[in-house]
Design a protein around this motif. Structure first.
Motif, PDB file in Angstrom:
ATOM      1  N   ILE A 178      10.335   6.663   2.146  1.00 11.70           N
ATOM      2  CA  ILE A 178       9.944   5.384   2.367  1.00 11.70           C
ATOM      3  C   ILE A 178      10.868   4.840   3.448  1.00 11.70           C
ATOM      4  CG2 ILE A 178       9.587   3.003   1.796  1.00 11.70           C
ATOM      5  CD1 ILE A 178       8.587   3.911  -0.967  1.00 11.70           C
ATOM      6  N   TYR A 179      10.312   4.520   4.652  1.00  9.47           N
ATOM      7  CA  TYR A 179      11.376   3.998   5.888  1.00  9.47           C
ATOM      8  C   TYR A 179      10.868   2.290   5.849  1.00  9.47           C
ATOM      9  CZ  TYR A 179      14.154   3.907  10.034  1.00  9.47           C
ATOM     10  OH  TYR A 179      15.160   3.642  10.974  1.00  9.47           O
ATOM     11  N   GLY A 180      11.703   1.653   5.445  1.00 13.18           N
ATOM     12  CA  GLY A 180      11.488   0.148   5.733  1.00 13.18           C
ATOM     13  C   GLY A 180      11.971  -0.277   6.962  1.00 13.18           C
ATOM     14  N   LYS A 181      11.164  -1.338   7.408  1.00 17.99           N
ATOM     15  CA  LYS A 181      11.737  -2.230   8.808  1.00 17.99           C
ATOM     16  C   LYS A 181      10.729  -3.488   8.850  1.00 17.99           C
ATOM     17  CE  LYS A 181      14.129  -2.936  12.415  1.00 17.99           C
ATOM     18  NZ  LYS A 181      13.914  -4.291  12.021  1.00 17.99           N
ATOM     19  N   ASN A 182      11.190  -4.407   9.200  1.00 18.32           N
ATOM     20  CA  ASN A 182      10.276  -5.548   9.483  1.00 18.32           C
ATOM     21  C   ASN A 182      10.113  -5.398  11.183  1.00 18.32           C
ATOM     22  OD1 ASN A 182      10.520  -8.482  10.982  1.00 18.32           O
ATOM     23  ND2 ASN A 182       9.186  -8.373   9.434  1.00 18.32           N
ATOM     24  N   TRP A 183       8.985  -5.941  11.651  1.00 16.18           N
ATOM     25  CA  TRP A 183       8.805  -6.019  13.135  1.00 16.18           C
ATOM     26  C   TRP A 183       7.758  -7.088  13.085  1.00 16.18           C
ATOM     27  CZ3 TRP A 183       7.058  -1.443  10.888  1.00 16.18           C
ATOM     28  CH2 TRP A 183       5.800  -1.308  10.498  1.00 16.18           C
ATOM     29  N   SER A 184       8.006  -8.075  14.577  1.00 17.14           N
ATOM     30  CA  SER A 184       7.067  -9.032  14.699  1.00 17.14           C
ATOM     31  C   SER A 184       5.774  -8.521  15.532  1.00 17.14           C
ATOM     32  CB  SER A 184       7.592 -10.098  15.586  1.00 17.14           C
ATOM     33  OG  SER A 184       8.247  -9.648  16.641  1.00 17.14           O
ATOM     34  N   SER A 185       4.728  -9.408  15.452  1.00 19.77           N
ATOM     35  CA  SER A 185       3.451  -8.870  16.086  1.00 19.77           C
ATOM     36  C   SER A 185       3.762  -8.363  17.556  1.00 19.77           C
ATOM     37  CB  SER A 185       2.553  -9.775  15.740  1.00 19.77           C
ATOM     38  OG  SER A 185       1.180  -9.391  16.513  1.00 19.77           O
ATOM     39  N   TYR A 186       3.081  -7.232  17.769  1.00 18.33           N
ATOM     40  CA  TYR A 186       2.931  -6.554  19.035  1.00 18.33           C
ATOM     41  C   TYR A 186       1.652  -7.330  19.896  1.00 18.33           C
ATOM     42  CZ  TYR A 186       2.105  -3.366  23.105  1.00 18.33           C
ATOM     43  OH  TYR A 186       1.802  -2.983  24.213  1.00 18.33           O
ATOM     44  N   THR A 187       0.660  -7.379  19.122  1.00 20.42           N
ATOM     45  CA  THR A 187      -0.587  -8.123  19.743  1.00 20.42           C
ATOM     46  C   THR A 187      -0.506  -9.535  19.756  1.00 20.42           C
ATOM     47  OG1 THR A 187      -1.450  -7.763  17.397  1.00 20.42           O
ATOM     48  CG2 THR A 187      -2.495  -6.261  18.959  1.00 20.42           C
ATOM     49  N   HIS A 188      -0.167 -10.179  18.843  1.00 20.23           N
ATOM     50  CA  HIS A 188       0.317 -11.720  18.981  1.00 20.23           C
ATOM     51  C   HIS A 188       1.870 -11.777  19.241  1.00 20.23           C
ATOM     52  CE1 HIS A 188      -3.796 -12.588  17.560  1.00 20.23           C
ATOM     53  NE2 HIS A 188      -3.469 -11.589  16.524  1.00 20.23           N
ATOM     54  N   TYR A 189       2.330 -11.447  20.464  1.00 23.19           N
ATOM     55  CA  TYR A 189       3.368 -10.859  20.775  1.00 23.19           C
ATOM     56  C   TYR A 189       4.664 -11.741  20.250  1.00 23.19           C
ATOM     57  CZ  TYR A 189       7.260  -8.415  23.047  1.00 23.19           C
ATOM     58  OH  TYR A 189       8.400  -7.696  23.033  1.00 23.19           O
ATOM     59  N   GLY A 190       5.470 -11.088  19.449  1.00 17.75           N
ATOM     60  CA  GLY A 190       6.704 -11.900  19.015  1.00 17.75           C
ATOM     61  C   GLY A 190       6.518 -12.784  17.805  1.00 17.75           C
ATOM     62  N   GLN A 191       5.085 -12.971  17.229  1.00 14.49           N
ATOM     63  CA  GLN A 191       4.754 -13.887  16.325  1.00 14.49           C
ATOM     64  C   GLN A 191       5.000 -13.318  14.747  1.00 14.49           C
ATOM     65  OE1 GLN A 191       1.115 -16.164  16.641  1.00 14.49           O
ATOM     66  NE2 GLN A 191       1.546 -16.054  18.930  1.00 14.49           N
ATOM     67  N   VAL A 192       5.365 -14.358  13.889  1.00 15.02           N
ATOM     68  CA  VAL A 192       5.537 -13.869  12.468  1.00 15.02           C
ATOM     69  C   VAL A 192       4.188 -14.064  11.904  1.00 15.02           C
ATOM     70  CG1 VAL A 192       6.558 -14.273  10.351  1.00 15.02           C
ATOM     71  CG2 VAL A 192       7.861 -14.208  12.233  1.00 15.02           C
ATOM     72  N   LEU A 193       3.269 -13.379  11.522  1.00 15.06           N
ATOM     73  CA  LEU A 193       1.848 -13.417  11.089  1.00 15.06           C
ATOM     74  C   LEU A 193       1.642 -13.821   9.553  1.00 15.06           C
ATOM     75  CD1 LEU A 193      -0.091 -10.865  13.305  1.00 15.06           C
ATOM     76  CD2 LEU A 193       0.462 -13.298  13.907  1.00 15.06           C
ATOM     77  N   THR A 194       2.565 -13.224   8.865  1.00 15.23           N
ATOM     78  CA  THR A 194       2.621 -13.326   7.354  1.00 15.23           C
ATOM     79  C   THR A 194       4.071 -12.913   6.745  1.00 15.23           C
ATOM     80  OG1 THR A 194       1.909 -12.393   5.383  1.00 15.23           O
ATOM     81  CG2 THR A 194       1.801 -10.933   6.995  1.00 15.23           C
ATOM     82  N   GLN A 195       4.514 -13.619   5.800  1.00 17.55           N
ATOM     83  CA  GLN A 195       5.547 -13.017   5.171  1.00 17.55           C
ATOM     84  C   GLN A 195       5.498 -12.721   3.716  1.00 17.55           C
ATOM     85  OE1 GLN A 195       8.880 -16.318   5.757  1.00 17.55           O
ATOM     86  NE2 GLN A 195       7.658 -17.158   7.046  1.00 17.55           N
ATOM     87  N   ASP A 196       4.468 -12.206   3.493  1.00 20.12           N
ATOM     88  CA  ASP A 196       3.712 -11.761   2.009  1.00 20.12           C
ATOM     89  C   ASP A 196       4.859 -10.864   1.335  1.00 20.12           C
ATOM     90  OD1 ASP A 196       2.584 -10.628  -0.081  1.00 20.12           O
ATOM     91  OD2 ASP A 196       0.687  -9.812   1.049  1.00 20.12           O
ATOM     92  N   PRO A 197       5.521 -11.374   0.223  1.00 17.99           N
ATOM     93  CA  PRO A 197       6.500 -10.797  -0.477  1.00 17.99           C
ATOM     94  C   PRO A 197       5.970  -9.526  -1.111  1.00 17.99           C
ATOM     95  CG  PRO A 197       5.781 -12.751  -1.582  1.00 17.99           C
ATOM     96  CD  PRO A 197       5.118 -12.633  -0.241  1.00 17.99           C
ATOM     97  N   SER A 198       4.913  -9.353  -1.199  1.00 16.39           N
ATOM     98  CA  SER A 198       4.485  -8.214  -1.934  1.00 16.39           C
ATOM     99  C   SER A 198       4.539  -6.840  -1.072  1.00 16.39           C
ATOM    100  CB  SER A 198       2.850  -8.424  -2.320  1.00 16.39           C
ATOM    101  OG  SER A 198       1.818  -8.082  -1.138  1.00 16.39           O
ATOM    102  N   TRP A 199       4.869  -7.194   0.116  1.00 17.38           N
ATOM    103  CA  TRP A 199       5.035  -5.930   0.948  1.00 17.38           C
ATOM    104  C   TRP A 199       6.611  -5.377   0.853  1.00 17.38           C
ATOM    105  CZ3 TRP A 199       2.396  -2.893   4.301  1.00 17.38           C
ATOM    106  CH2 TRP A 199       0.934  -3.051   4.383  1.00 17.38           C
ATOM    107  N   ALA A 200       7.600  -6.268   0.197  1.00 19.59           N
ATOM    108  CA  ALA A 200       8.868  -5.802  -0.162  1.00 19.59           C
ATOM    109  C   ALA A 200       9.044  -4.551  -0.946  1.00 19.59           C
ATOM    110  CB  ALA A 200       9.584  -6.876  -0.695  1.00 19.59           C
ATOM    111  N   VAL A 201       9.941  -3.896  -0.694  1.00 18.00           N
ATOM    112  CA  VAL A 201      10.050  -2.332  -1.531  1.00 18.00           C
ATOM    113  C   VAL A 201      10.830  -2.747  -2.770  1.00 18.00           C
ATOM    114  CG1 VAL A 201      10.835  -0.263  -1.631  1.00 18.00           C
ATOM    115  CG2 VAL A 201       9.534  -0.980   0.484  1.00 18.00           C
ATOM    116  N   THR A 202       9.928  -2.366  -4.133  1.00 18.66           N
ATOM    117  CA  THR A 202      10.906  -2.475  -5.284  1.00 18.66           C
ATOM    118  C   THR A 202      10.596  -1.243  -6.025  1.00 18.66           C
ATOM    119  OG1 THR A 202       8.674  -2.928  -6.180  1.00 18.66           O
ATOM    120  CG2 THR A 202       9.938  -5.027  -5.442  1.00 18.66           C
ATOM    121  N   MET A 203      11.313  -1.090  -7.398  1.00 21.17           N
ATOM    122  CA  MET A 203      11.260   0.246  -7.843  1.00 21.17           C
ATOM    123  C   MET A 203       9.715   0.319  -8.512  1.00 21.17           C
ATOM    124  SD  MET A 203      14.129   1.457  -8.039  1.00 21.17           S
ATOM    125  CE  MET A 203      13.823   2.662  -9.186  1.00 21.17           C
ATOM    126  N   ASP A 204       8.864  -0.470  -8.579  1.00 21.04           N
ATOM    127  CA  ASP A 204       7.297  -0.389  -8.750  1.00 21.04           C
ATOM    128  C   ASP A 204       6.805   0.657  -7.532  1.00 21.04           C
ATOM    129  OD1 ASP A 204       7.190  -1.382 -11.095  1.00 21.04           O
ATOM    130  OD2 ASP A 204       6.603  -3.493 -10.348  1.00 21.04           O
TER     131      ASP A 204
END
Ligand code: CP
Length: 324
Positions: free
Chosen positions: A242-268
């Motif tokens: 698993i290679y994790g990385k955040n990036w901002s939107s390319y289509t809505h350039y440079g915007q943060v569209l969500t901060q949904d914490p369920s996308w963070a990587v955990t032991m689950d």
């Protein structure tokens, strides 16, 4: 190799990965190559790993190293052509690049995306202006759209992990996943990772998948033929890396569209994988993007990955030294 701006400057990727692994096994074997040669490392943005690993790699090759932070140590640099320079930039890149090129045998440049104007960022103005006016080879230390020294270190890390574990198949499943963050970050690391993994997939070395929320599609020229999934759980099923990385939107350039914490990587998430390894280029915000438990577990490769930045830089600098 006369420049290292992107994967396009690499003629034999397998050989470059092997060169990095050889440098790791025998760091000082090529000290003669850099004798009386100087590299200038020019930073428009902050760095820990890139700055120290590239300096160390150059020193391993016998080179002299000069480092400058633009705007702090030097004059602010104007990149636009034909402008009236009555603003806060006191020097034009035409003179600055030409002068640095007289002092140095090669120049490394770090200049991130500003995330205001997509066309401007994706034109890679800073890299191209230095390449145009410096008259010496240019090394990309992370530009607006790419981070190829990181991607090479990532390739070395994956090959090394394969060699060290009989549990990882010859063609491992590698998943690039978007991670949540409150700040808009550039797409460079994710773009570059896609570019290099697509090349590795083409040569049969990996099976490559990208997963992100809707709206975080990367530029088509970087996603290429990678499989894109919006269901992160399904993407992680049976993954070897698993290679994790955040990036901002390319289509809505440079915007943060969500901060949904369920996308963070955990032991689950790790439990869904094939005893998968976790990778991240660092720096990483603990428990925002990935849990302490994952980072502090044997699944994490992040320190080895960062250590391999020295060997990716050494492999690239060696190739350039052979050409000058
Ligand atoms: N991964 C990486 O490039 O780290 P730095 O930003 O600290 O150089």
């Amino acid at each position: 190799m006369t420049n290292f701006l992107s994967l396009a400057d690499v003629t034999d990727l397998d050989a470059l990965i092997q060169s990095g692994r050889d440098a790791k096994a025998n760091p000082f074997a090529d000290q003669h190559l850099g004798k009386n040669k100087t590299i200038g490392l020019i930073f428009f943005n902050s760095s820990l790993r890139t700055r120290l690993s590239t300096q160390k790699a150059a020193q391993n090759l016998g080179m002299n190293v000069m480092i400058m932070n633009v705007g702090q140590d030097s004059w602010g640099l104007e990149m636009e052509e034909g402008v009236l320079m009555n603003g806060d930039k006191a020097e034009h890149v035409r003179e600055a690049a030409a002068v640095i090129g007289r002092y140095c045998d090669m120049i490394g440049i770090r200049a991130f995306a500003e995330l205001k104007d997509r066309d401007k960022d994706y034109k890679e103005q800073v890299m191209h202006q230095f390449a145009r006016y410096a008259n010496v080879p240019i090394v990309n230390l992370e530009s607006a759209t790419r981070h190829p020294l990181q991607s090479l270190a990532d390739c070395i890390t994956i090959e090394e992990a394969k060699a060290n574990s009989s549990l990882i198949p010859a063609r491992p499943k590698v998943v690039l996943t978007w991670l949540p963050h409150f700040k808009p970050l550039p797409q460079a690391v994710a773009n570059s990772f896609c570019e290099w993994m697509n090349a590795r997939a083409k040569s049969g070395n990996v099976d490559f998948v990208v997963t992100h929320p809707e709206g975080y599609e990367l530029a088509p020229e970087f996603v290429g033929n990678a499989r894109v999934m919006h269901n992160q759980d399904e993407a992680f099923d049976g993954a070897d890396f698993i290679y994790g990385k955040n990036w901002s939107s390319y289509t809505h350039y440079g915007q943060v569209l969500t901060q949904d914490p369920s996308w963070a990587v955990t032991m689950d998430d790790i439990r869904r994988t094939n005893n998968g390894k976790f990778m991240h280029c660092l720096p990483v915000r603990r428990n925002l993007k990935v849990s302490d438990e994952v980072l502090d577990s044997p699944h994490s490769l992040v320190i080895e990955q960062a250590a391999n930045r020295e060997w990716s830089a050494q492999a690239v600098l060696k190739e350039i030294l052979k050409s000058i």
